[in-house]
Design an enzyme around this catalytic site. Structure first.
Site, PDB file in Angstrom:
ATOM      1  CB  CYS B 134      21.811  22.027 -49.607  1.00 13.31           C
ATOM      2  SG  CYS B 134      21.093  20.607 -48.791  1.00 13.31           S
ATOM      3  CG  HIS B 261      18.933  24.205 -54.662  1.00 15.17           C
ATOM      4  ND1 HIS B 261      20.205  23.754 -54.389  1.00 15.17           N
ATOM      5  CD2 HIS B 261      18.150  23.729 -53.662  1.00 15.17           C
ATOM      6  CE1 HIS B 261      20.189  23.042 -53.273  1.00 15.17           C
ATOM      7  NE2 HIS B 261      18.959  22.999 -52.812  1.00 15.17           N
ATOM      8  CE  LYS B 290      20.876  20.007 -56.010  1.00 16.54           C
ATOM      9  NZ  LYS B 290      21.109  21.338 -56.580  1.00 16.54           N
ATOM     10  CG  HIS B 295      20.599  17.835 -53.067  1.00 18.92           C
ATOM     11  ND1 HIS B 295      21.783  18.536 -53.036  1.00 18.92           N
ATOM     12  CD2 HIS B 295      19.709  18.574 -52.350  1.00 18.92           C
ATOM     13  CE1 HIS B 295      21.619  19.641 -52.339  1.00 18.92           C
ATOM     14  NE2 HIS B 295      20.367  19.691 -51.920  1.00 18.92           N
ATOM     15  CG  PHE B 350      17.729  28.077 -52.787  1.00 17.98           C
ATOM     16  CD1 PHE B 350      18.506  29.224 -52.805  1.00 17.98           C
ATOM     17  CD2 PHE B 350      16.776  27.913 -53.785  1.00 17.98           C
ATOM     18  CE1 PHE B 350      18.338  30.191 -53.785  1.00 17.98           C
ATOM     19  CE2 PHE B 350      16.593  28.879 -54.768  1.00 17.98           C
ATOM     20  CZ  PHE B 350      17.382  30.019 -54.780  1.00 17.98           C
ATOM     21  CG  PHE B 352      17.479  21.815 -44.069  1.00 14.63           C
ATOM     22  CD1 PHE B 352      16.337  21.625 -44.823  1.00 14.63           C
ATOM     23  CD2 PHE B 352      18.131  20.701 -43.570  1.00 14.63           C
ATOM     24  CE1 PHE B 352      15.852  20.358 -45.090  1.00 14.63           C
ATOM     25  CE2 PHE B 352      17.659  19.427 -43.825  1.00 14.63           C
ATOM     26  CZ  PHE B 352      16.528  19.252 -44.586  1.00 14.63           C
TER      27      PHE B 352
END
Lengths: 283, 365
Positions: B134, B261, B290, B295, B350, B352
């Protein structure tokens, strides 16, 4: 100037049992990793053993296609067995998690980037690493190149756009780069732009007497001969089949076995990229 | 060293193009729809384009940026693509058409297929592809910033692009982080994120033109904490924002707006609110867009960079959509659009693995 503080190399012409190899370096922590990540960790471990790595080092992990094998697994789960992806496979496929595990293993807390490029992933990562260091945004960079050997070989030779006579290998090679010369084993300069045959020929005409030349696995014999005719420089030979990040293996081999300067010319589909490496061995 | 300017941009999201998206952002109108087909037996809320095939739309968006720019072509422009799923949708389309995976081409499946498609159409000077889930296109912007700053390229097109596909929707569902309603970023009762497709393209240059926005600083960090969960102390998120501020020579109290985010997942929003609340104690306005766009994964950084550019140009700070009860009192979420001349804006991405990237934009006089 970008200095090489340490280099590690791992290349294999067969798909080894990476899980087994990892057991000795803490297999439990990596039990949810896929084979691509395991391969990345094997190279990282070798670098970790040979050098002290600043936790603030930036990490670049280059590859031609990252984990295509995992895509095959997920594709089968979904399309053949009509199952949703296993969460762990999904995460590993989507996130470029190899970089995460390498960062975690090396205890790196700065930026980590996974980068893919069809023809020259290692060189592209080297250029970005250089900008990182030259702009003083980082004092050191861990640069890795990882490519997994895929089967069937014929399919992946076709995908990579390489001749069927070229043997495929897999590899996990790392350089620890810095702008600080102290304790460096060599220096490296990557020509930033894609080059034509004429650009490379001109480069060869200008090289000094202490410089050796090596070609990428995919530079065909005819091109090599035409380019060699432009210089009297000695050839540096190495034993490695094709994988897209193999230039890092050549750099590592040169630092390990030779002295002076190496001009490494990589090429695919009439496009070239060159790297100049100077070994401090014997200086 | 050169300064870096964002001179042109365009996007496509489930909420439409740039103008349509901004209208929805300011009116808090979500473009997320409920789907009953993607995941068997479960409603999921997703965002998809109203018309067009993904790769045709990709070429259209980039073509629009070229048309708007003062360039006649992209032959001297570097292309950096940020994507997390690449050509996965193409593979799925082949399967659904042929009911077989025999003809799936791994090369067209790869991340680099987006740059290949665009390079074939526009013939760029060179291409790179970044895949960090992301944060992919935020990192693409960060790298473009470095290359221009060091005068290696004067013009870089950054494209963030991710298609909606079964593998990602089912994958996030398997992780248990998908909401069945439009996401409620920073709400006390939020229950997950919405996967959506999106394309964002920004032309960065070393030369300022009328309407330029400066990309003044970029920061990044790695939590190296957990493969899916952020560091609960938010150390990585704070470091990322601090690096961006440091590079631009800006203090936290100079920042007027943060495009968070804000995915709507329990873990992300809690940690991001903690990071922002700790660093921006002067009540900087914060919102996540979002709930409007969903997203868009690897495209999110590029799309939200465009939102920041628009916030500067429109001099209006967006409210937080779909917020009933704010969880954390440490951040300032606006309930309505606020007119304000903004000078510095941050955008967080941000991913994974605790992969954090922050971009800092500066309004030019």
């Amino acid at each position: 100037m970008i200095y090489i503080k340490a280099a590690s190399s791992y290349s294999s012409k067969v798909r080894v049992d990476t899980k087994e190899l990892l057991k000795s370096i803490g297999g439990k922590a990596f039990r949810r990793t896929d084979r691509f990540t395991q391969l990345a960790l094997i190279g990282a471990h070798k670098l970790f053993q040979s050098s002290e790595i600043d936790p603030k080092s930036v990490l670049y992990l280059a590859s031609s296609d990252a984990s295509l094998a995992l895509f095959n697994t997920i594709r089968d789960q979904k399309f053949i067995y009509n199952q949703p992806p296993r969460p762990v496979d999904f995460i590993n496929m989507l996130s470029g998690s190899a970089a995460f595990y390498v960062a975690k293993y090396l205890n790196l807390s700065a930026k980590c980037i996974s980068l893919t490029h069809y023809s020259f992933p290692a060189q592209m990562a080297l250029i970005l690493a250089s900008t990182e260091l030259e702009s003083k945004r980082a004092s050191s960079v861990v640069l890795g190149g990882v490519d997994e050997l895929m089967e069937p070989e014929e399919l992946y030779q076709k995908l990579a756009g390489i001749n069927k006579s070229i043997k495929l290998f897999e590899g996990s090679n790392y350089l620890l780069l810095s702008t600080n010369k102290a304790d460096a084993v060599g220096s490296i300069h990557t020509y930033a732009k894609i080059q034509t045959f004429d650009d490379v020929a001109e480069l060869l005409r200008c090289i000094g007497g202490n410089t050796k030349v090596a070609f990428g696995v995919c530079v065909d014999q005819e091109t090599r001969e035409l380019l060699c005719a432009k210089t009297t420089a000695e050839l540096f030979e190495y034993d490695c089949g094709f994988y897209a990040t193999s230039p890092l293996f050549v750099v590592s081999e040169f630092l390990d076995r030779s002295c002076g300067t190496l001009l490494f010319i990589d090429g695919l589909n009439d496009e070239f990229m060159s790297i100049e490496v100077r070994s401090f061995s014997g200086e | 060293m050169s300064r870096v300017f964002i001179n042109e941009y365009e996007l496509l999201s489930c909420a439409g193009d740039t103008d349509e998206l901004m209208r929805k952002v300011y009116s808090k109108e979500s473009a997320i729809e409920i789907d009953k087909e993607y995941v068997k037996g479960t409603d999921v809320a997703i965002g998809r384009f109203s018309t067009g095939e993904f790769f045709d739309s990709l070429v259209d968006v980039v073509g629009t940026v070229l048309d708007k720019s003062n360039l006649s072509n992209f032959h001297d422009t570097l292309l950096i693509v940020g994507s997390s799923v690449g050509g996965m949708k193409l593979s799925e389309q082949i399967y659904f058409k042929e009911n077989s995976y025999a003809n799936i081409d791994p090369q067209k499946h790869s991340i680099a297929v987006i740059s290949k498609v665009l390079d074939k159409e526009f013939n760029f000077a060179d291409t790179r592809s970044i895949s960090t889930a992301c944060t992919s296109s935020a990192n693409a912007l960060l790298l473009a910033h470095r290359l221009i700053k060091l005068d290696l390229y004067s013009s870089v097109l950054v494209v963030g692009a991710d298609a909606l596909c079964h593998t990602t929707v089912c994958g996030f569902s398997a992780l248990g982080v998908l909401s069945s309603t439009p996401c409620r970023s920073f709400d006390k009762h939020r229950d997950g994120m919405n996967v959506a497709e999106g394309i964002g393209a920004l032309l960065l240059d070393s030369v300022e033109v009328d309407g330029s926005v400066e990309l003044a600083g970029c920061g990044a960090s790695s939590d190296a904490f957990h493969i899916t969960n952020p560091d609960p102390e938010a150390k990585g998120a704070k470091r990322s924002m601090q690096h961006a501020l440091d590079e631009a020579g800006v203090s936290s109290d100079e920042v007027d707006y943060i495009n968070a985010h804000g995915t709507g997942t329990v873990a992300n929003d809690r940690v991001e609110a903690l990071a922002i609340g700790t660093m921006f104690t002067h009540k900087t306005a914060v919102s996540s867009t979002k709930p409007i766009t969903g997203h868009t994964l690897g495209a999110a950084g590029a799309i939200e960079a465009i939102v920041c550019c628009e916030v500067i140009k429109r001099a209006q700070i967006p409210p937080q959509a779909l917020l009933d009860e704010q969880e954390s009192g440490s951040i300032t979420l606006l309930s309505e659009t606020k007119k304000a001349d903004v000078k510095y804006l941050l955008s967080n991405s941000f991913a994974f693995g605790g992969n954090n990237t922050t971009l800092l934009f500066k309004a030019l006089a």
